[in-house]
Design a protein around this motif. Sequence first.
Motif, PDB file in Angstrom:
ATOM      1  N   LEU A 115       4.197   3.625   2.025  1.00 31.17           N
ATOM      2  CA  LEU A 115       3.508   3.749   0.738  1.00 31.17           C
ATOM      3  C   LEU A 115       4.425   3.376  -0.419  1.00 31.17           C
ATOM      4  CD1 LEU A 115       1.459   7.054   1.241  1.00 31.17           C
ATOM      5  CD2 LEU A 115       0.511   4.747   0.925  1.00 31.17           C
ATOM      6  N   SER A 150      -2.091  -3.656  -1.500  1.00 32.27           N
ATOM      7  CA  SER A 150      -3.230  -2.739  -1.534  1.00 32.27           C
ATOM      8  C   SER A 150      -3.865  -2.543  -0.158  1.00 32.27           C
ATOM      9  CB  SER A 150      -4.281  -3.261  -2.516  1.00 32.27           C
ATOM     10  OG  SER A 150      -5.387  -2.413  -2.574  1.00 32.27           O
ATOM     11  N   GLU A 196      -1.625  -0.373   2.033  1.00 34.13           N
ATOM     12  CA  GLU A 196      -1.679   1.018   1.573  1.00 34.13           C
ATOM     13  C   GLU A 196      -2.995   1.678   1.992  1.00 34.13           C
ATOM     14  OE1 GLU A 196      -0.995   0.310  -2.535  1.00 34.13           O
ATOM     15  OE2 GLU A 196       1.177   0.096  -2.278  1.00 34.13           O
ATOM     16  N   ALA A 197      -4.081   0.911   1.941  1.00 36.91           N
ATOM     17  CA  ALA A 197      -5.379   1.437   2.396  1.00 36.91           C
ATOM     18  C   ALA A 197      -5.331   1.775   3.876  1.00 36.91           C
ATOM     19  CB  ALA A 197      -6.478   0.404   2.126  1.00 36.91           C
ATOM     20  N   ASN A 240      -6.040  -3.596  -6.831  1.00 36.64           N
ATOM     21  CA  ASN A 240      -5.769  -2.363  -6.082  1.00 36.64           C
ATOM     22  C   ASN A 240      -7.034  -1.739  -5.495  1.00 36.64           C
ATOM     23  OD1 ASN A 240      -2.747  -1.415  -6.524  1.00 36.64           O
ATOM     24  ND2 ASN A 240      -3.433  -2.372  -8.443  1.00 36.64           N
ATOM     25  N   ARG A 249      -6.874  -0.001  -1.932  1.00 36.28           N
ATOM     26  CA  ARG A 249      -6.149   1.273  -1.981  1.00 36.28           C
ATOM     27  C   ARG A 249      -6.994   2.352  -2.666  1.00 36.28           C
ATOM     28  NH1 ARG A 249      -0.556   3.223  -3.420  1.00 36.28           N
ATOM     29  NH2 ARG A 249      -0.973   5.243  -4.354  1.00 36.28           N
ATOM     30  N   SER A 278      -8.341   5.825  -1.108  1.00 33.23           N
ATOM     31  CA  SER A 278      -7.928   7.102  -1.715  1.00 33.23           C
ATOM     32  C   SER A 278      -9.152   7.965  -2.038  1.00 33.23           C
ATOM     33  CB  SER A 278      -7.121   6.836  -2.991  1.00 33.23           C
ATOM     34  OG  SER A 278      -5.949   6.105  -2.695  1.00 33.23           O
TER      35      SER A 278
END
Length: 592
Positions: A409, A415, A418-419, A467, A470, A474
């Motif tokens: 991370l 992005s 990170e997802a 982004n 991501r 989130s």
Amino acid sequence: MAVEELQSIIQRCQILEEQDFKEEDFGLLQLAGQRCIDEGHIDQLLEIIQNEKNKVIVKNMGWNLVGPVVRSLLRNEKEDDKRKCHFLLLDLLVKLCNPKELLLGLLELIEEPSGKQISQIILLLLQPLQTVIQKLRNNKAYSVGLALSTLWSQLALLPVPFSKEQIQADDYGLCQCCKALVEFTKPFVEDVIDNKGNSRENEKLKDEVLKFCLKSLKCPLLTAQFLEQSEEAGDDPLKCFASEIIGFLSAIGYPFPKMIFNHGRKKKIWNYLEFEEEEDKQLSDSMASLAYLVFVQGISIDQLPMVLSPSYLLQFNMGHIDVLLQRTEESVFSKGLDLLENGLLRIEDSSLLHQYLEIKSFLTVPQGLVKVMTLCPIETLRKKGLAVLQLYINKLDPQGKYTLFRCLLNTSNHSGVEAFIIQNIKNQIDMSLKKTHNKWFTGPQLISLLDLVLFLPEGAETDLLQNSDRIMASLNLLRYLVIKDNEKDNQTGLWTELEKIENNFLKPLHTGLNMSKAHYEAEIKNSQEVQKSKDHCSLNVGREEIPNMPPEMQLKVLHSALFTFDLIESVLARVEELIETKTKSTSEENMG
């Protein structure tokens, strides 16, 4: 005329002592010999060379004729009768000439050509070169090293075939050269084995063979693609070459377990060998290539001690995997993927201890996988990188997973990646809530991890389009936490941190969405006006300008961006609705 000229030079030199031969005599002999060859007077030339009276002249000057003979052989590839005489002449010169001068002459000839002629001249001169070296009594190791180094340098210039068709066609002759080089090297390997006394000369010879093997592991074997395991191994010349090289290493006292497991501590295994700086840099590539050949291709795998645990093997291979993944050639970093996958498949899920992540390569390797996933132009390799990273995550124990998630991370800057990590975090939380309680994905430890997930890097100014993967991951994680964890139980610690999450994530996201939607709606209006005038104009998408885009395409891109914002907004609204419902329900229970 050429024959008479040569005989005249020979007669003048016959009355001279060996030490009185002049440099111009060498040049004149070479020119006259060249003319004899060009004019087809091979029989007369053979007769002059075989004449006992000319023995001293041929011994000292005859090596000058090797070049003209070899060049003529390359020119007359299809004339069998001529070639037979040329080969006879070459064999005679090798037999009669000064081996020291002949060695240098042959190596100069090997260094001359380029392209497809490289393999032709190597195949032509390997046997004479071997014979000459065997005749040398002093400094044999030096001569072997010089020859192998020259041959390898030329071999490294040849393109490595990749497909089965290319390997079979062998247009540049690399595969033939590899096979011939094995036969060339065998007598010197046997010399090392037969003279196991610790003589200095034998140790030098062993070192020269070792250097050649290490160089061969890097080129051509590091970039070589091998035929599928199901196909006949004997049909793959490069795999056969790899087997022979590994066999040579074992024969001279360097079996692969000793090589791989001692890499990084070379002073303990290289008794006499002093690597030059450039060779020292190549050593990591060679060891990585060796690890791949053994563990993935299965060459000499039976030499591996059966008592070694899978995690122990992975630990020693991780450095080699890191080296492979750092390379930019698909043919090389794909081997890193295969070697890592091979090691991980031997290990049970959740059994790889978190302490391994204290070893540098255990964190740099997954970062290398991220580079493959995000930068590689080949889709199959990108997917393979993703699958191997997931496999790696699966093998780590809970604390190891937690540590790796934090690392990626902080470092991935992508992005989509990170997802992917956030989805894995959600899966671990789910397992902890449903099956076995896990302190790393509940309570304070989880909250520390969520701080890296539930926030916008630049607040409301964050580029939401760039982004979006991501942000969606989130929001989905947050929605899951609100649904699964009651405020009363608060197993995840979410409810005590709700105010911070709202300030750092939800509120800035609202503001950012409003700003982004307003910007894109203005762009749509502008694009529609431009469309009426039928002009082209530039467009700002995700802070990047896309120039000269047709208005129709502009509108499509802009509406796609707005759709993404609407999707984010709908999930955000659902999350806030769930939070409100849960908090209201808890308040009512407390009042009741």
